[in-house]
Scaffold this active site. Structure first.
Site, short mmCIF file in Angstrom:
data_model
loop_
_atom_site.label_atom_id
_atom_site.label_comp_id
_atom_site.label_asym_id
_atom_site.label_seq_id
_atom_site.Cartn_x
_atom_site.Cartn_y
_atom_site.Cartn_z
N CYS A 19 16.24 84.53 -67.83
CA CYS A 19 17.50 84.63 -67.09
C CYS A 19 17.24 85.16 -65.70
CB CYS A 19 18.48 85.51 -67.84
SG CYS A 19 17.78 87.09 -68.28
N GLU A 79 26.14 88.66 -71.31
CA GLU A 79 25.00 88.62 -70.38
C GLU A 79 24.56 87.17 -70.30
OE1 GLU A 79 24.15 91.15 -68.73
OE2 GLU A 79 25.04 92.75 -69.91
N GLU A 135 21.57 76.56 -62.91
CA GLU A 135 20.42 77.07 -63.65
C GLU A 135 19.67 75.92 -64.35
OE1 GLU A 135 21.08 79.41 -67.32
OE2 GLU A 135 19.78 80.94 -66.45
N LYS A 187 23.18 87.42 -85.31
CA LYS A 187 22.84 85.99 -85.45
C LYS A 187 21.85 85.64 -84.36
CE LYS A 187 23.96 82.17 -83.60
NZ LYS A 187 22.70 81.41 -83.65
P1 NAD Z 1 22.94 79.56 -75.55
O1 NAD Z 1 24.15 79.98 -74.79
O2 NAD Z 1 22.78 78.14 -75.86
O3 NAD Z 1 22.88 80.33 -76.96
C1 NAD Z 1 22.92 81.74 -77.04
C2 NAD Z 1 23.34 82.13 -78.45
O4 NAD Z 1 24.69 81.71 -78.67
C3 NAD Z 1 22.52 81.45 -79.57
O5 NAD Z 1 22.34 82.35 -80.63
C4 NAD Z 1 23.42 80.31 -79.98
O6 NAD Z 1 23.17 79.84 -81.28
C5 NAD Z 1 24.79 80.95 -79.87
N1 NAD Z 1 25.90 80.01 -79.73
C6 NAD Z 1 25.88 78.77 -79.21
N2 NAD Z 1 27.11 78.21 -79.29
C7 NAD Z 1 27.92 79.14 -79.86
C8 NAD Z 1 29.29 79.14 -80.23
N3 NAD Z 1 30.08 78.11 -79.99
N4 NAD Z 1 29.80 80.25 -80.82
C9 NAD Z 1 29.01 81.33 -81.04
N5 NAD Z 1 27.69 81.37 -80.73
C10 NAD Z 1 27.16 80.29 -80.14
O7 NAD Z 1 21.69 80.16 -74.75
P2 NAD Z 1 20.15 79.93 -75.04
O8 NAD Z 1 19.80 78.52 -74.72
O9 NAD Z 1 19.77 80.48 -76.36
O10 NAD Z 1 19.50 80.91 -73.95
C11 NAD Z 1 19.35 80.56 -72.62
C12 NAD Z 1 20.45 81.14 -71.76
O11 NAD Z 1 20.52 82.54 -71.96
C13 NAD Z 1 20.20 80.95 -70.27
O12 NAD Z 1 21.39 80.57 -69.65
C14 NAD Z 1 19.77 82.33 -69.81
O13 NAD Z 1 20.00 82.59 -68.44
C15 NAD Z 1 20.58 83.20 -70.70
N6 NAD Z 1 20.00 84.54 -70.81
C16 NAD Z 1 20.64 85.57 -70.19
C17 NAD Z 1 20.11 86.85 -70.24
C18 NAD Z 1 20.82 88.01 -69.60
O14 NAD Z 1 20.60 89.14 -70.03
N7 NAD Z 1 21.66 87.79 -68.59
C19 NAD Z 1 18.91 87.07 -70.93
C20 NAD Z 1 18.28 85.98 -71.55
C21 NAD Z 1 18.84 84.71 -71.48
#
Ligand code: NAD
Length: 496
Positions: A285, A251, A386, A176
């Site tokens: 990130c 992650e 963040e 997804k």
């Molecule tokens: P997010 O947590 O909002 O969403 C991530 C994914 O989770 C999306 O596909 C989203 O649709 C899904 N999601 C959201 N709510 C959910 C739920 N209740 N159940 C299941 N899935 C759900 O993150 P984002 O805004 O897409 O990305 C930014 C974040 O990602 C930042 O915090 C960044 O630091 C982090 N990030 C971490 C890494 C790493 O490897 N550590 C890499 C890239 C981004």
């Protein structure tokens, strides 16, 4: 307005969501540019995808790993051919500049070739048995159907970090993608299909976190979840998946520090800080969001850094002269604004930027000025939480030890960087910085696929992508072969 209508991939067929609902994917640099409509999938679509993956697993797990790997090689070659088109698609859907989206596609290419090599490794372990005429070994087994949930900031690289190792290990997948960036994952999956991946081995369901992600987490036939995203959502994901005892790789967020000591090559440190803070519009990130400056160089660094930040060209990432693209959506602009307000209320000083850009061509999209905050202290929220935008804090310190202490004084632990010419301090920092990644004389961003990627504290739950991914996507089986032709009892049952 005409735009392409994309579909889910389930059991080798491109299908709309059963509800018929779609979500529009808009270019964040120009909201009039509709990239496409993508399925708004629900639990029903997810169930169909999981059933397809479960069926495909019965045959995919029996394909020899080196043969599975050949499909990854072909997919990597197709990604190379399509790199420019896929990079342009990615810039249109999430905004980062073309040089960086080419890099995102390149990361998937590198991952394909790196992980394909695992098809001829997937090493197990042999060891002596405590009994005569008994052979003991441990072999890696796939898990079954795995669920993959990914963020928008690396919309092809991160899906590739999960899909490719999961596949080479013999799992089947339901992925997804983030709601804002389904096209890049669609392109990645298309490359796998064109490379000859059998039907049902990878299934793609687009949609929102709650409507599509949650049913994937909760599905009893999904054996493991690999999630990348925010710590807030990651915590929910971990809790939900625990109800059905799924292993979960999380992650998550970062608040990464670049430390600059008095003896550093200042130009190098400035180049690194500028790239680390404003590359991908600060939406990585591993983005540099705290620059820790030793007192002796703080003033000079600050003056020069602010000048360079002010000179960055912000605009549509498809324009090759642009250095900083838009933020991905209006919500991220609100977050950047909110954190600037919080920082100022807590006593920080706005050195440059601080506002959304709304005039002229900027009014078409979601742009924010490269922003530098001075006078930040380690306890302020801007130094601890963040932002995920082009907003960076400058924090001053006296001694090397104090610099390390400030770097470690947060809940996250993803990436860190130290600029110094002192080799003793460099090694002390490598040992003492609480982070999954430490760079010496290089910025906090720039991971390579074949090293472990992930963090400590609230950044992750102990798993790693890259070098650690096969570990997550396989389970160990212990195998004993007794060739003595008699019942032999192991010492656990035979304590003479
Ligand atoms: P997010 O947590 O909002 O969403 C991530 C994914 O989770 C999306 O596909 C989203 O649709 C899904 N999601 C959201 N709510 C959910 C739920 N209740 N159940 C299941 N899935 C759900 O993150 P984002 O805004 O897409 O990305 C930014 C974040 O990602 C930042 O915090 C960044 O630091 C982090 N990030 C971490 C890494 C790493 O490897 N550590 C890499 C890239 C981004």
């Amino acid at each position: 307005m005409t735009y392409p209508v994309y579909r889910n991939l389930i059991d080798g067929q491109w299908l709309p969501a059963r509800s018929g609902k779609t979500i529009l994917n808009l270019n964040p640099a120009d909201h009039a540019d509709v990239v496409g409509a993508f399925p708004s999938s629900s639990a029903e679509d997810v169930a169909q995808a999981v059933a397809a993956a479960k069926k495909a697993y019965t045959t995919w797990r029996l394909v020899p790993a080196p043969k599975r790997a050949e499909i990854l090689v072909r997919a990597g070659l197709l990604l190379q051919e399509r790199k420019e088109q896929y990079a342009r698609d990615m810039t249109r859907e999430m905004g980062k500049v073309l040089a960086e989206t080419r890099g995102d596609v390149q990361e998937a290419i590198d991952e394909a070739f790196y992980v394909a090599g695992e098809g001829r490794r997937l090493f197990g372990v042999t060891t002596p048995s405590e009994l005569q005429n008994k052979f003991a070994m441990s072999v890696r087994m796939p898990l079954g159907v795995v669920g993959l949930i990914t963020p928008w900031n690396f919309p092809m690289a991160i899906p590739s970090w999960k899909l490719f190792p999961a596949l080479v290990a013999g799992n089947t997948c339901v992925i997804k993608p983030a709601t804002d960036t389904p096209l890049s994952t669609y392109n990645l999956v298309q490359a796998l299909v064109d490379a000859g991946l059998p039907a049902g081995v990878v299934n793609l369901v687009s949609g929102s976190g709650s409507a599509t992600g949650t049913p994937l987490l909760e599905h009893p036939d999904v054996r493991a979840i690999s999630f990348t995203g925010s710590s807030e959502v990651g915590s929910l994901v971990g809790q939900r998946a625990a109800a059905t005892f799924k292993p979960v790789s999380l992650e998550m967020g970062g608040k990464n520090a670049q430390i600059v000591l008095n003896d550093a090559n200042l130009d190098l440190a400035l180049d690194g800080a500028l790239w680390g803070a404003f590359g991908t519009t600060g939406q990585r990130c591993t983005a540099t969001s705290r620059i820790l400056l030793q007192k002796g160089i703080a003033e000079k660094f600050t003056t020069e850094f602010v000048t360079r930040a002010r000179a960055l060209k912000v605009g549509n990432g498809l324009d090759e002269s642009v250095e900083v693209g838009p933020q991905v959506n209006a919500g991220q602009i609100e977050t950047s604004k909110k954190y600037v307000e919080i920082a100022l209320a807590e006593g920080a000083k706005l050195l440059t930027g601080g506002h959304a850009l709304t005039e002229g061509a900027y009014s078409k999209g979601t742009f924010f000025e490269p922003t530098v905050l001075g006078g930040v202290t380690p306890t302020m929220r801007i130094a601890r939480e963040e932002v995920f935008g082009p907003v960076v804090s400058l924090i001053e310190f006296e001694s090397f030890e104090q610099g390390l202490e400030i770097a470690n004084s947060i809940d996250y632990g993803l990436s860190t960087a130290l600029y110094t010419k002192d080799v003793n301090r460099a090694f002390a920092a490598i040992r003492d910085l609480e982070a999954g990644i430490t760079y010496i004389n290089a910025p906090t961003i720039g991971a390579e696929v074949h090293l472990p990627f992930g963090g400590v504290k609230q950044t992750g739950n102990g798993h790693r992508e890259g070098l650690g991914a096969i570990e997550f996507f396989t389970t160990w089986k212990a195998v004993y072969v007794d060739y003595s032709d008699k019942l032999q009892r192991a010492q656990i049952d035979n304590a003479e």
